[in-house]
Scaffold this active site. Structure first.
Site, PDB file in Angstrom:
ATOM      1  N   LYS A   1       0.718  -1.242   0.044  1.00 14.09           N
ATOM      2  CA  LYS A   1       0.160   0.186  -0.131  1.00 14.09           C
ATOM      3  C   LYS A   1       0.879   1.464  -0.075  1.00 14.09           C
ATOM      4  O   LYS A   1       1.971   1.184   0.453  1.00 14.09           O
ATOM      5  CB  LYS A   1      -0.923   0.170   1.202  1.00 14.09           C
TER       6      LYS A   1
ATOM      7  N   ARG B   1     -10.281 -11.507   2.147  1.00 14.77           N
ATOM      8  CA  ARG B   1     -11.191 -12.725   1.570  1.00 14.77           C
ATOM      9  C   ARG B   1     -10.193 -14.083   1.788  1.00 14.77           C
ATOM     10  O   ARG B   1     -11.077 -15.305   1.920  1.00 14.77           O
ATOM     11  CB  ARG B   1     -11.546 -12.472   0.169  1.00 14.77           C
TER      12      ARG B   1
HETATM   13  N1  BES Z   1      -8.168  -3.918   4.679  1.00 11.04           N
HETATM   14  C1  BES Z   1      -8.198  -3.486   3.483  1.00 11.04           C
HETATM   15  C2  BES Z   1      -9.451  -2.912   2.996  1.00 11.04           C
HETATM   16  C3  BES Z   1      -9.688  -1.288   3.576  1.00 11.04           C
HETATM   17  C4  BES Z   1      -9.085  -0.236   2.710  1.00 11.04           C
HETATM   18  C5  BES Z   1     -10.303  -0.877   4.592  1.00 11.04           C
HETATM   19  C6  BES Z   1      -9.097   1.107   3.197  1.00 11.04           C
HETATM   20  C7  BES Z   1     -10.614   0.475   4.887  1.00 11.04           C
HETATM   21  C8  BES Z   1      -9.844   1.352   4.309  1.00 11.04           C
HETATM   22  C9  BES Z   1      -8.157  -4.675   2.345  1.00 11.04           C
HETATM   23  O1  BES Z   1      -7.338  -5.770   2.771  1.00 11.04           O
HETATM   24  C10 BES Z   1      -7.900  -4.322   1.053  1.00 11.04           C
HETATM   25  O2  BES Z   1      -6.772  -3.979   1.126  1.00 11.04           O
HETATM   26  N2  BES Z   1      -8.715  -4.270   0.035  1.00 11.04           N
HETATM   27  C11 BES Z   1      -8.293  -3.933  -1.294  1.00 11.04           C
HETATM   28  C12 BES Z   1      -8.745  -4.915  -2.363  1.00 11.04           C
HETATM   29  C13 BES Z   1      -8.398  -4.681  -3.759  1.00 11.04           C
HETATM   30  C14 BES Z   1      -6.617  -4.895  -3.731  1.00 11.04           C
HETATM   31  C15 BES Z   1      -9.042  -5.470  -4.470  1.00 11.04           C
HETATM   32  C16 BES Z   1      -8.766  -2.605  -1.458  1.00 11.04           C
HETATM   33  O3  BES Z   1      -9.931  -2.055  -1.052  1.00 11.04           O
HETATM   34  O4  BES Z   1      -8.111  -1.513  -2.083  1.00 11.04           O
HETATM   35 MN    MN Z   2      -5.538  -5.365   2.038  1.00  9.21          MN
END
Ligand code: BES
Ligand code: MN
Ligand code: ZN
Length: 498
Positions: A281, A355
């Site tokens: 990230k 997931r």
């Molecule tokens: N924990 C995150 C989701 C999240 C992101 C919650 C920002 C709250 C704020 C999750 O594990 C994630 O990174 N999801 C990705 C999925 C994507 C790679 C398909 C996302 O939401 O960007």
């Molecule tokens: Mn994630």
């Protein structure tokens, strides 16, 4: 904080502070009228001078009101008398609680339970008073070298006054329930607010064991990496590969009914830090990914609350927990893993890890022969884009269950909004090399994440709550919210009542 319920005229109470409601147009609640009469119109005089804004929840503290047995009177604006609904009542409670916290009184009496609220009964009003008051007094300062609170004493006891003596028993039970829910929420907030270097998977496991020691109807069981390998949880284990912290699969079971009764299974995402892994990230606000275990915290808090309430049902919290970090040993984009269900997954993005741990926990959950399974997860940023911070995203393969959860959300004020799980969305998870990919394209990201989970929940009634938007607040008020514990406990209270 202690709550006691009493049934006494406002003029008879002796207290450091009496909390009463006032409506628009100088209309007083019954208790405010009582105090006004005793003080020969002091309260109405002040309202007439226009010193108080009319926004609901606005407060004004009066000192030295003539003839009164209370040192202070805290007036709380309630808007138009006919418009007092659940949402406004919560604002009123919050305004009052925040003012009490600021005043620094150790004890007070509230007459707000006497107010009529549209479509809500006395039990609800008392439960919410306990919940909201506790909420406003929540602090997380244990990691500061000096505790906050600039020396002012904290509210220790709040007396809740009701007008009908015959309702004392109902009222006391409702307040106890509100306290239990508030305790569950405080636990969930603490776990959420703790940083990733303290709140590790092992820490969550030790919290489950601690809860189990405190109540003979609770039982905790912790699975280690070795046991997860034996169970063939290849998807979950692929996420923890890059971490030095060992993963845990935590179950916390509450037995409030016969062992033969099918349990409600609550599965909570327990990523104690989500860096994204190799699909790392960006740096900005990455610290907030310590909150990626708020699903886990909320299911543990819910089970703790249900146990404290002693509801006559069985509930099991299942928490898959690990870190998601980059490392030479970490899972790489393109890697293919085999889940406990036997289905294979091509991991195209290691940041879609929630997931991957949930699918194995969901397969595992079938062994409890559940009545329903509800998973709770900070799953997608897309859900925050879709619904903001107001509502959890709700997905379900069972419409009756979805309706029950939506209703529990409305009643508790911790709302959810249903999103589609249509077969057509499944296409985007197609992989050339495995049974499925772990991500679709950018479109409908919250939905395709839910579609992924749906492939593992075909054998039981299931709902998924995406709490990415509601689990914590950012900026100056950064901190965990304890949501969706109000929704989940309301649902289970409803279920227990049959
Ligand atoms: N924990 C995150 C989701 C999240 C992101 C919650 C920002 C709250 C704020 C999750 O594990 C994630 O990174 N999801 C990705 C999925 C994507 C790679 C398909 C996302 O939401 O960007
Ligand atoms: Mn994630
Ligand atoms: Zn995550």
């Amino acid at each position: 904080m202690n709550f006691t319920v009493k049934n006494l005229a406002a003029s008879k109470h002796r207290s450091a502070c009496a909390v009463v409601g006032v409506f628009d147009g100088h209309r007083l609640s019954p208790s405010a009228q009582d105090l006004d009469r005793l003080s020969h119109g002091h309260i109405v005089n002040i309202l007439k001078r226009g010193d108080m804004k009319s926004t609901p929840g606005q407060t004004l503290c009066l000192y030295n009101v003539p003839q009164l047995n209370c040192d202070r009177v805290l007036l709380v604006r309630c808007g138009k008398e006919k418009e007092l609904d659940a949402a406004r009542y919560r604002k009123v409670l919050h305004g009052a609680a925040a003012a009490l916290a600021n005043l620094g009184v150790k004890e007070a009496v509230s007459f707000l339970p006497e107010l009529d609220v549209k479509d809500r009964d006395l039990a609800w009003r008392l439960r919410k008073t306990a919940e909201v008051t506790r909420e406003a007094h929540y602090r997380f300062d244990r990691l500061k070298s000096k505790q906050d609170g600039n020396g002012a004493p904290q509210l220790r006891r709040l007396t809740l006054n009701i007008t009908d003596e015959t309702e004392l028993d109902i009222a006391r039970k409702a307040v106890e329930q509100g306290q239990a829910i508030a305790n569950g929420m405080a636990l969930a907030k603490d776990l959420g607010n703790l940083p990733g270097n303290i709140c590790t998977p092992s820490y969550l496991a030790s919290e489950a064991l601690r809860l189990a020691r405190g109540n003979r109807r609770l039982q905790a069981k912790i699975l280690t990496e070795k046991e997860m390998k034996t169970l063939k949880m290849g998807s979950l284990l692929s996420v923890s590969r890059g971490s030095r912290q060992p993963p845990r699969l935590i179950t916390l079971s509450y037995h409030g009914a016969a062992r033969t009764e099918a349990p409600y299974v609550l599965v909570g995402k327990g990523i104690t830090f989500d860096s994204g892994g190799i699909s790392i990230k960006p740096a900005a606000t990455m610290d907030e990914m310590k909150f990626d275990m708020c699903g886990a915290a909320s299911v543990l808090g819910t089970v703790a609350a249900v146990a404290e309430m002693g509801l006559p049902i069985n509930v099991v919290a299942v928490v898959p927990s690990c870190e998601n970090l980059p490392d030479g040993n970490a899972t790489k984009p393109g890697d293919i893993v085999t889940s406990m269900s036997g289905q294979t997954i091509e991991i195209l993005n290691t940041d879609a890890e929630g997931r991957l741990i949930l699918c194995d926990a969901l397969t595992y959950s079938a062994r409890f022969k559940p009545r329903v399974v509800i998973d709770v997860a900070t799953l997608t940023g897309a859900c925050v884009v879709a619904l903001g911070k107001e509502a959890s995203g709700l997905f379900s393969n069972d419409d009756e269950l979805a309706q029950e959860l939506l209703k529990a959300g409305t009643v508790s004020g911790d709302r959810a909004w249903q999103m589609p799980l249509w077969e057509e969305y499944q296409d985007s998870l197609k992989s050339n090399f495995a049974d499925m990919a772990n991500v679709g394209n950018r479109d409908g990201g919250a939905i395709t994440a839910a579609c992924f989970l749906a492939r593992f929940t075909k054998d039981y009634r299931w709902a998924h709550l995406d709490i990415a938007g509601v689990a914590w607040l950012s900026g100056g008020v950064k901190g965990a919210t304890g949501r969706p514990i109000p929704l989940l406990t309301q649902y289970l209270i409803d279920q227990a009542q049959g």
